[in-house]
Motif scaffolding. Structure first.
Motif, PDB file in Angstrom:
ATOM      1  N   TYR A 179       0.595   6.348  -4.071  1.00 31.24           N
ATOM      2  CA  TYR A 179       0.141   5.085  -3.484  1.00 31.24           C
ATOM      3  C   TYR A 179      -0.295   5.216  -2.027  1.00 31.24           C
ATOM      4  O   TYR A 179       0.239   6.030  -1.283  1.00 31.24           O
ATOM      5  CB  TYR A 179       1.293   4.084  -3.485  1.00 31.24           C
ATOM      6  N   LYS A 180      -1.256   4.346  -1.635  1.00 25.62           N
ATOM      7  CA  LYS A 180      -1.468   4.055  -0.214  1.00 25.62           C
ATOM      8  C   LYS A 180      -0.789   2.716   0.010  1.00 25.62           C
ATOM      9  O   LYS A 180      -1.036   1.770  -0.735  1.00 25.62           O
ATOM     10  CB  LYS A 180      -2.946   3.882   0.109  1.00 25.62           C
ATOM     11  N   ILE A 181       0.066   2.677   0.998  1.00 20.53           N
ATOM     12  CA  ILE A 181       0.881   1.463   1.161  1.00 20.53           C
ATOM     13  C   ILE A 181       0.661   0.816   2.528  1.00 20.53           C
ATOM     14  O   ILE A 181       0.675   1.497   3.558  1.00 20.53           O
ATOM     15  CB  ILE A 181       2.380   1.788   0.976  1.00 20.53           C
ATOM     16  N   GLU A 203      -9.618  -7.606  -4.678  1.00 17.66           N
ATOM     17  CA  GLU A 203     -10.086  -6.406  -5.378  1.00 17.66           C
ATOM     18  C   GLU A 203      -9.631  -5.165  -4.631  1.00 17.66           C
ATOM     19  O   GLU A 203     -10.406  -4.525  -3.917  1.00 17.66           O
ATOM     20  CB  GLU A 203     -11.623  -6.393  -5.435  1.00 17.66           C
ATOM     21  N   PRO A 204      -8.363  -4.829  -4.772  1.00 17.72           N
ATOM     22  CA  PRO A 204      -7.831  -3.701  -3.980  1.00 17.72           C
ATOM     23  C   PRO A 204      -8.361  -2.376  -4.496  1.00 17.72           C
ATOM     24  O   PRO A 204      -8.591  -2.228  -5.695  1.00 17.72           O
ATOM     25  CB  PRO A 204      -6.331  -3.798  -4.225  1.00 17.72           C
ATOM     26  N   PRO A 205      -8.560  -1.407  -3.593  1.00 15.41           N
ATOM     27  CA  PRO A 205      -8.920  -0.051  -4.028  1.00 15.41           C
ATOM     28  C   PRO A 205      -7.785   0.491  -4.909  1.00 15.41           C
ATOM     29  O   PRO A 205      -6.663   0.000  -4.845  1.00 15.41           O
ATOM     30  CB  PRO A 205      -8.999   0.745  -2.722  1.00 15.41           C
ATOM     31  N   GLU A 206      -8.095   1.508  -5.670  1.00 13.98           N
ATOM     32  CA  GLU A 206      -7.099   2.046  -6.608  1.00 13.98           C
ATOM     33  C   GLU A 206      -5.823   2.519  -5.902  1.00 13.98           C
ATOM     34  O   GLU A 206      -5.882   3.008  -4.771  1.00 13.98           O
ATOM     35  CB  GLU A 206      -7.730   3.249  -7.330  1.00 13.98           C
ATOM     36  N   ASP A 207      -4.696   2.386  -6.570  1.00 14.75           N
ATOM     37  CA  ASP A 207      -3.402   2.862  -6.073  1.00 14.75           C
ATOM     38  C   ASP A 207      -3.045   2.324  -4.697  1.00 14.75           C
ATOM     39  O   ASP A 207      -2.523   3.051  -3.848  1.00 14.75           O
ATOM     40  CB  ASP A 207      -3.370   4.404  -6.033  1.00 14.75           C
ATOM     41  N   THR A 208      -3.369   1.071  -4.505  1.00 13.10           N
ATOM     42  CA  THR A 208      -3.026   0.440  -3.233  1.00 13.10           C
ATOM     43  C   THR A 208      -1.843  -0.491  -3.442  1.00 13.10           C
ATOM     44  O   THR A 208      -1.759  -1.176  -4.458  1.00 13.10           O
ATOM     45  CB  THR A 208      -4.219  -0.387  -2.713  1.00 13.10           C
TER      46      THR A 208
END
Ligand SMILES: [Zn+2]
Length: 406
Positions: A179-181, A203-208
Motif C-alpha cells: 500500500y501507499k498510505i 477514484e483513488p490510484p491502485e493500492d492506496t
C-alpha cells in the motif's frame, strides 16, 4: 451519626509536591501501544482478514482516545511482512521503518503554519518536528502540536499546496510494492481545500489507503465524509486511564485513580492533570465535607480561599469538581450496581458507600446538577471563590439542614 464526623483529616493542601514523574516511556507504533479501543481494532483486523479494506477510512476520535496512534498502528499492520492475526511483527524491515516513522510509502499530513510570511507551508516542512511529536505525545492534541512547532497564536491549517502534494505522492508507485498510505490528521483543518482531494477519494490510484483522523468530523466537508467509511473510537474508561497512568507515567495508584475519574476519557488530559497535580482530591473533598458537616467555619473559609485562589487555577478547580461529580454518579450507580461493577479504588469505594448512606437518590441527583452548573460557571470564568461559596451553602443544605433517615 454523621458519616464524615469520625474521620478527622487535617486541613491541608498538598501544595505542588511534584512527587510524580510525568514523562512517558516510548511505546512503539503497534496496536499494543494503544490503551483500550479493542472494538475499533477488531473491526480493522476483520477488514484485513476478509480483504475488504476500504481505500478511505475516517477515524472519529473523542480527544485523547488514541485515534492517531490507531491509524499509525493500522498502517504498520497492513505493511508488515509477517503479521499475525492481530498484530504486526514489530521486527521486519517495514515495521522497523514504521517504528522510526520513516516508511517511504507512508505520508503524513497535518495542520501547519507558515514559517515565513507569503510562503504556503506543507507538512513536509515539519517532518522532523512531527516525528518528535508522535514519539513524545502519542496521545497529543493540537495544542501540543502547535506549541511544539512554536506556532504562537497562529492557527494551523492544511494548505492547498499540501493537497497538491498529497495528490502527487499518492499517484506515484509504491516503493515497496504494498500500500501507499496517507495518514491525514485533523481533516477539519482542510476547510474548502478539501475539495482538491475529492477526485482522489472518489477514484483513488491502485493500492492506496487514506486514513483520516478527526476530532470534529462535523467540520469536514460533507462531500468528503460521505465518501469515507467510519471507525468510531470511544472515550477511554477511567480504569484503563488509571492503569496507563501507573504503568506508563509511573503515577501513584491513588492519584492515578483520582485523575482517571476527572479526565473524561481523555488520556492526554489525564497526563496534564498528573503533571499539574497540586492536591490529593479525595482528601480535599473529605476536608470540605467534614468542615461543612461539623460547621467549622474558620476551616471552611480557609478551604474556600485556597481552592478559589488563582494559585490553584481554573483547570484544577474544574477537574476537582469533575472528580466530585464522577463520585456522585458512581454513588447513583451504587443504588443498582454491585461495588465490583463500579471499578473504584478502595478509598473512593469507601467514600461512595458513605455518601450512599447519607444522601437519598433525589438529593444525589440535585447535587450532581449543582456540580454541573458550577463546572459550567468555572469554565466561563466566573469568580471561583463565589462559585465554591455558593456550592458550600448548597452542600450545607443537603448535609445538615435536611438530613435523611437513611
Ligand atoms: Zn513486521
Amino acid at each position: 451519626m454523621h458519616p464524615f464526623s469520625k474521620a478527622d483529616f487535617l486541613f491541608q493542601f498538598y501544595a505542588c509536591t511534584c512527587i510524580f514523574v510525568c514523562q512517558e516511556a516510548a511505546i512503539g507504533m503497534l496496536f499494543s501501544a494503544l490503551i483500550n479501543q479493542q472494538q475499533a481494532r477488531e473491526r480493522l483486523l476483520q477488514m484485513v482478514a476478509h480483504q475488504r479494506v476500504p481505500h478511505a477510512l475516517l477515524f472519529r476520535e473523542p480527544e485523547g482516545s488514541g485515534g492517531l496512534l490507531l491509524a499509525i498502528a493500522f498502517a504498520t499492520y497492513v505493511l508488515c511482512e509477517q503479521p499475525t492475526a492481530n498484530e504486526a511483527c514489530g521486527q521486519c524491515s517495514s515495521c522497523q521503518k514504521m517504528d522510526r516513522l520513516m516508511h517511504p510509502d507512508v505520508h503524513f499530513s497535518f495542520p501547519v503554519v507558515s514559517r515565513k510570511s507569503g510562503s504556503e507551508p506543507t507538512s513536509d516542512d515539519y517532518l522532523q518536528e512531527w516525528r518528535e511529536f508522535l514519539r513524545e505525545f502519542p496521545y497529543g492534541d493540537l495544542q501540543d502540536w502547535l506549541q511544539l512547532i512554536q506556532a504562537e497564536n497562529r492557527q494551523g491549517n492544511i494548505t492547498a499546496a499540501e493537497c497538491r502534494e498529497i495528490v502527487r505522492k499518492l499517484s506515484l508507485k509504491s516503493f515497496e510494492g504494498k500500500y501507499k498510505i496517507l495518514i491525514l490528521w485533523l481533516p477539519e483543518f482542510l476547510g474548502q481545500q478539501g475539495n482538491r482531494l475529492l477526485k482522489l477519494i472518489e477514484e483513488p490510484p491502485e493500492d492506496t489507503l487514506m486514513l483520516f483522523v478527526s476530532q470534529q468530523p462535523q467540520r469536514i466537508l460533507g462531500t468528503i465524509t460521505s465518501r469515507l467509511q467510519t471507525i468510531q473510537l470511544s472515550p477511554l474508561p477511567p480504569e484503563e486511564i488509571a492503569q496507563a497512568l501507573i504503568a506508563r507515567a509511573k503515577a501513584h495508584p491513588q492519584i492515578a485513580a483520582q485523575i482517571s475519574l476527572a479526565a473524561e476519557g481523555n488520556y492526554r488530559q489525564a497526563l496534564r492533570l498528573l503533571h499539574d497535580a497540586h492536591a490529593n482530591w479525595l482528601d480535599l473533598l473529605r476536608n470540605w465535607l467534614n468542615a461543612i458537616a461539623k460547621q467549622q467555619i474558620p476551616a471552611l473559609v480557609q478551604w474556600m480561599e485556597e481552592i478559589g485562589s488563582s494559585k490553584t487555577g481554573r483547570e484544577q478547580q474544574k477537574f476537582f469538581l469533575q472528580y466530585f461529580l464522577n463520585l456522585i454518579e458512581k454513588t447513583l450507580q451504587a443504588h443498582y450496581l454491585p461495588p465490583a461493577n463500579l471499578h473504584l479504588p478502595p478509598a473512593e469505594q469507601d467514600f461512595v458507600n458513605r455518601l450512599k448512606q447519607q444522601l437519598s437518590f433525589s438529593q444525589l441527583v440535585s447535587l450532581s446538577e449543582k456540580l454541573n452548573a458550577a463546572i459550567y460557571h468555572i469554565e466561563r470564568n466566573a469568580y471561583a471563590k463565589l462559585v465554591f461559596h455558593a456550592l458550600t451553602l448548597q452542600l450545607q443544605d443537603l448535609l445538615i439542614r435536611t438530613p435523611t433517615s437513611a
